[in-house]
Design an enzyme around this catalytic site. Structure first.
Site, PDB file in Angstrom:
ATOM      1  N   ASP A  67       9.410  77.535  76.058  1.00 51.92           N
ATOM      2  CA  ASP A  67       9.485  79.014  76.224  1.00 51.92           C
ATOM      3  C   ASP A  67      11.121  79.325  76.178  1.00 51.92           C
ATOM      4  OD1 ASP A  67       7.442  78.863  77.859  1.00 51.92           O
ATOM      5  OD2 ASP A  67       8.977  81.271  77.936  1.00 51.92           O
ATOM      6  N   ASP A  76      11.349  82.660  76.925  1.00 51.95           N
ATOM      7  CA  ASP A  76      10.487  83.707  78.024  1.00 51.95           C
ATOM      8  C   ASP A  76      10.482  85.141  77.185  1.00 51.95           C
ATOM      9  OD1 ASP A  76       8.832  84.329  80.967  1.00 51.95           O
ATOM     10  OD2 ASP A  76      10.821  85.675  80.917  1.00 51.95           O
TER      11      ASP A  76
END
Ligand SMILES: CSC[C@H]1O[C@H](OP(=O)(O)O)[C@H](O)[C@@H]1O
Ligand SMILES: Nc1ncnc2[nH]cnc12
Length: 263
Positions: A210, A212
């Site tokens: 991802d 973040d």
């Protein structure tokens, strides 16, 4: 108890069984620090004796801040393990480090808060060097295999380790980005430094799940899990080739970490 296992693998998020070991058996070990995250699977792969322990437990019941890192490292040391490979799911702090990519941490920034991160206790005073916290020999084996398999890898990444289990605020994430660090996770510290104190080689294979919370949409645990399955397949593929790549004898200095470190 088995005493001659060579290589230990700490399975990270999504990696709960080795799936590759022959003659596998489960062993439970108690340590002076209590029990490791789960039973340890020991077995043979391509002629080498391997141990596997999922750091969050086989059913992912142990969150990152409650992992008994000292017991996990101690148990591996008891088995005779000299080399640890540590797969890990991480968030990205840079645009170009995309979900699905591999990242090889070469440095860390420690933002953990309340972890028992040293065997220096009971009158034993140890100040190890973590100037270069990872085993260079393991790292070059990882790089070689990931490149041979044509996966995208970012080498020389700094891993920000946060306490968790919550994800970061936007302000925190912005700050971590400003340090120039590339990836963020919750488990590298103190696992990595305990391995060094135990004079064991240690290297992380991080896979990005991802962006973040600094990008458009803040990360959620659901997002991590969705990206994870592809990453897990790739990590397992890397692990199968990596075992053979790891030299049988150590020519790094990890075995001498305590040489000039003890009072
Ligand atoms: C559900 S994402 C947060 C979780 O995933 C990572 O674990 P690991 O390093 O064991 O793969 C991260 O550090 C967190 O513990
Ligand atoms: N964004 C993130 N922050 C902390 N740990 C993570 N593990 C996976 N993604 C993460």
């Amino acid at each position: 108890m088995e005493k001659d296992i060579e290589i230990g693998i700490f399975g990270g998020t999504g990696i709960y069984d080795s799936g590759i070991l022959e003659d596998a058996k489960e062993i439970s070990i108690d340590t002076p620090y209590g029990k490791p995250s789960d039973s340890i699977t020991v077995g043979i792969f391509k002629g080498r004796k391997i141990a596997f322990l999922p750091r969050h437990g086989k059913k992912h019941t142990v969150p990152p801040h409650l992992i008994n890192y000292k017991a996990n490292i101690w148990a591996f040391k008891e088995l005779g393990i000299t080399r640890i490979i540590a797969p890990s799911a991480v968030g990205s702090l840079k645009e170009e480090i995309e979900p699905g990519h591999f990242a090889l941490p070469t440095q860390f920034l420690d933002f953990t808060k309340s972890r028992d991160g040293s065997f220096s206790e009971n009158g034993r005073v140890i100040h190890i060097s973590v100037a270069d916290p990872f085993c260079p020999e393991l790292q070059s084996s990882i790089l070689k295999v990931v490149k041979e398999q044509n996966f995208h890898i970012h080498k020389d990444c700094t891993y920000v380790c946060i306490e968790g289990p919550r994800f970061s605020t936007k302000a925190e994430s912005k700050f971590y980005r400003s340090t120039g660090a590339g990836i963020i996770g919750m488990t590298l510290v103190p696992e990595c430094q305990l391995a060094r104190e135990a004079q064991m080689c240690y290297a992380s294979i991080s896979t990005v799940t991802d962006y973040d919370v600094w990008a458009e949409k803040p990360v959620t645990a659901k997002e991590v899990l969705e990206t994870l399955s592809k990453n897990v397949e790739r990590t397992k593929k890397v692990l199968t080739d990596l075992i053979n790549q790891i030299p049988k004898t150590r020519s790094c200095t990890c075995a001498n970490a305590l040489k000039e470190a003890e009072f």
